[in-house]
Design a protein around this motif. Sequence first.
Motif, mmCIF file in Angstrom:
data_model
loop_
_atom_site.group_PDB
_atom_site.id
_atom_site.type_symbol
_atom_site.label_atom_id
_atom_site.label_comp_id
_atom_site.label_asym_id
_atom_site.label_seq_id
_atom_site.Cartn_x
_atom_site.Cartn_y
_atom_site.Cartn_z
ATOM 1 N N TYR A 85 -5.771 -13.461 -6.374
ATOM 2 C CA TYR A 85 -6.557 -12.496 -5.474
ATOM 3 C C TYR A 85 -6.057 -11.517 -5.325
ATOM 4 C CZ TYR A 85 -9.408 -10.410 -1.891
ATOM 5 O OH TYR A 85 -10.114 -9.472 -1.240
ATOM 6 N N LEU A 86 -4.815 -11.397 -5.157
ATOM 7 C CA LEU A 86 -4.009 -9.945 -5.129
ATOM 8 C C LEU A 86 -3.753 -9.235 -6.406
ATOM 9 C CD1 LEU A 86 -1.000 -11.431 -2.537
ATOM 10 C CD2 LEU A 86 -3.069 -9.912 -2.074
ATOM 11 N N GLU A 87 -3.766 -10.016 -7.486
ATOM 12 C CA GLU A 87 -3.694 -9.340 -8.822
ATOM 13 C C GLU A 87 -5.070 -8.548 -9.143
ATOM 14 O OE1 GLU A 87 -2.677 -12.543 -11.462
ATOM 15 O OE2 GLU A 87 -0.808 -12.718 -10.755
ATOM 16 N N ARG A 88 -6.189 -9.338 -8.704
ATOM 17 C CA ARG A 88 -7.371 -8.835 -9.038
ATOM 18 C C ARG A 88 -7.912 -7.699 -7.925
ATOM 19 N NH1 ARG A 88 -11.574 -13.433 -9.464
ATOM 20 N NH2 ARG A 88 -10.025 -13.909 -11.093
ATOM 21 N N TYR A 89 -7.271 -7.572 -6.544
ATOM 22 C CA TYR A 89 -8.010 -6.829 -5.557
ATOM 23 C C TYR A 89 -7.072 -6.026 -4.926
ATOM 24 C CZ TYR A 89 -12.143 -9.632 -6.467
ATOM 25 O OH TYR A 89 -13.471 -10.218 -7.100
ATOM 26 N N GLY A 90 -5.805 -6.463 -4.933
ATOM 27 C CA GLY A 90 -4.708 -5.788 -4.215
ATOM 28 C C GLY A 90 -4.309 -6.445 -2.906
ATOM 29 N N ALA A 91 -3.720 -5.736 -2.257
ATOM 30 C CA ALA A 91 -3.115 -6.366 -0.756
ATOM 31 C C ALA A 91 -3.565 -5.230 0.295
ATOM 32 C CB ALA A 91 -1.942 -6.686 -0.457
ATOM 33 N N PRO A 92 -4.035 -5.803 1.425
ATOM 34 C CA PRO A 92 -4.480 -4.701 2.477
ATOM 35 C C PRO A 92 -2.961 -4.167 3.040
ATOM 36 C CG PRO A 92 -4.583 -7.025 3.247
ATOM 37 C CD PRO A 92 -4.341 -6.920 1.822
ATOM 38 N N SER A 93 -2.935 -3.238 3.435
ATOM 39 C CA SER A 93 -1.726 -2.472 4.150
ATOM 40 C C SER A 93 -1.753 -2.346 5.606
ATOM 41 C CB SER A 93 -1.689 -1.090 3.823
ATOM 42 O OG SER A 93 -1.463 -0.912 2.161
ATOM 43 N N THR A 94 -2.973 -2.476 5.984
ATOM 44 C CA THR A 94 -3.152 -2.465 7.606
ATOM 45 C C THR A 94 -4.330 -3.241 7.979
ATOM 46 O OG1 THR A 94 -4.764 -0.744 7.705
ATOM 47 C CG2 THR A 94 -2.287 -0.096 7.722
ATOM 48 N N PRO A 95 -4.255 -3.962 9.160
ATOM 49 C CA PRO A 95 -5.515 -4.798 9.594
ATOM 50 C C PRO A 95 -7.058 -4.199 9.329
ATOM 51 C CG PRO A 95 -3.913 -5.021 11.030
ATOM 52 C CD PRO A 95 -3.330 -3.967 10.303
ATOM 53 N N THR A 96 -7.133 -2.824 9.348
ATOM 54 C CA THR A 96 -8.317 -2.081 9.126
ATOM 55 C C THR A 96 -8.710 -2.105 7.710
ATOM 56 O OG1 THR A 96 -7.258 -0.016 8.919
ATOM 57 C CG2 THR A 96 -8.241 -0.525 11.206
ATOM 58 N N ASP A 97 -7.752 -2.452 6.598
ATOM 59 C CA ASP A 97 -8.016 -2.557 5.288
ATOM 60 C C ASP A 97 -8.726 -3.823 5.002
ATOM 61 O OD1 ASP A 97 -6.762 -0.202 4.946
ATOM 62 O OD2 ASP A 97 -5.058 -1.126 4.096
ATOM 63 N N LEU A 98 -8.711 -4.755 5.936
ATOM 64 C CA LEU A 98 -9.555 -6.054 5.650
ATOM 65 C C LEU A 98 -10.850 -5.888 5.532
ATOM 66 C CD1 LEU A 98 -7.522 -8.335 8.173
ATOM 67 C CD2 LEU A 98 -7.597 -8.467 5.529
ATOM 68 N N ALA A 99 -11.696 -4.672 6.002
ATOM 69 C CA ALA A 99 -13.079 -4.351 5.843
ATOM 70 C C ALA A 99 -13.468 -4.487 4.502
ATOM 71 C CB ALA A 99 -13.295 -3.291 6.677
ATOM 72 N N ASP A 100 -12.583 -3.987 3.618
ATOM 73 C CA ASP A 100 -12.602 -3.839 2.141
ATOM 74 C C ASP A 100 -12.382 -5.112 1.156
ATOM 75 O OD1 ASP A 100 -13.292 -1.131 2.849
ATOM 76 O OD2 ASP A 100 -11.355 -0.591 2.573
ATOM 77 N N HIS A 101 -12.174 -6.132 1.935
ATOM 78 C CA HIS A 101 -11.796 -7.339 1.143
ATOM 79 C C HIS A 101 -12.634 -8.530 1.612
ATOM 80 C CE1 HIS A 101 -7.723 -6.246 -0.384
ATOM 81 N NE2 HIS A 101 -7.817 -5.260 0.507
ATOM 82 N N VAL A 102 -12.749 -9.433 0.754
ATOM 83 C CA VAL A 102 -13.536 -10.774 1.119
ATOM 84 C C VAL A 102 -12.490 -11.751 1.908
ATOM 85 C CG1 VAL A 102 -14.422 -12.786 0.057
ATOM 86 C CG2 VAL A 102 -14.661 -10.611 -1.170
ATOM 87 N N CYS A 103 -13.066 -12.016 3.161
ATOM 88 C CA CYS A 103 -12.172 -12.873 3.999
ATOM 89 C C CYS A 103 -13.050 -14.175 3.821
ATOM 90 C CB CYS A 103 -12.191 -12.241 5.472
ATOM 91 S SG CYS A 103 -11.096 -10.771 5.260
ATOM 92 N N LEU A 104 -12.207 -15.202 4.051
ATOM 93 C CA LEU A 104 -12.687 -16.643 4.448
ATOM 94 C C LEU A 104 -12.324 -17.014 5.663
ATOM 95 C CD1 LEU A 104 -10.528 -17.770 1.274
ATOM 96 C CD2 LEU A 104 -12.948 -17.381 1.373
ATOM 97 N N ILE A 105 -13.483 -17.543 6.401
ATOM 98 C CA ILE A 105 -13.406 -17.786 8.026
ATOM 99 C C ILE A 105 -13.435 -18.964 8.382
ATOM 100 C CG2 ILE A 105 -14.874 -17.014 9.762
ATOM 101 C CD1 ILE A 105 -14.328 -14.593 8.273
ATOM 102 N N HIS A 106 -12.492 -19.106 8.938
ATOM 103 C CA HIS A 106 -12.209 -20.515 9.807
ATOM 104 C C HIS A 106 -13.226 -20.487 10.893
ATOM 105 C CE1 HIS A 106 -9.424 -23.596 12.085
ATOM 106 N NE2 HIS A 106 -10.622 -24.050 11.508
#
Length: 221
Positions: A85-106
């Motif tokens: 996933y990180l190779e394809r989309y990169g890593a968030p630098s701050t929590p607000t960056d999570l808005a630009d990522h696909v998250c899996l919800i528990h």
Amino acid sequence: FLSEPRGLVRLGTSVAGGLFLATRLPVLLARYPGLSVELVMRDQHTDMIDERLDLAFRSGEIADASLVARRVGNLGRAVVAAPIYLERYGAPSTPTDLADHVCLIHDAAADPEVWRFGGPDGPITVRVHGAFLANDSEAVRRACRAGHGIALLPEIQLIDDLRAGRMYRLLEDYPSQVVPVHIVYPSRRNLAPRTRVVMDFLVEQTREITMLLEQGAEVLV
């Protein structure tokens, strides 16, 4: 040996805790051939008497005053993703960056799409989004490990994947809430030897994982 612990111990735990213990309890069982342990794994706490549990491994505060609770450490949750996933989309630098990522919800809390963090400037609350939700943390872990998104999961469930490099811990400067971990049992009477050795083993394992997490990170990144 007459003094050797024998018999069945029913141990209640979360799914994450149970999966962590599943690869470790055989060490204890090999030590005591007359001992057996049944894991009762649920993410929601239940009544120990109704479930006929001898011990329970629980996180958070223990509200039931009828239970004896022994605090054995503190554990939190971690934001993780697989290398693919990180190779394809990169890593968030701050929590607000999570808005630009696909998250899996528990889906195990009142508002599971709200993730809370601490930070240099105080608490941060982020609303994440993703098409995959599951009420079982293991389903979320598997989807994450397969590279389908970023997940927020219990540290106890992630330790082996992190050490093996199957997943990477993200946002280390923004820790999630840490909660106390307890071993609880329903009676103040003397514990049976079989229950005592299982409890001692749980204490030992919890201290080991807490030590690894506190050492931080060369073994976990």
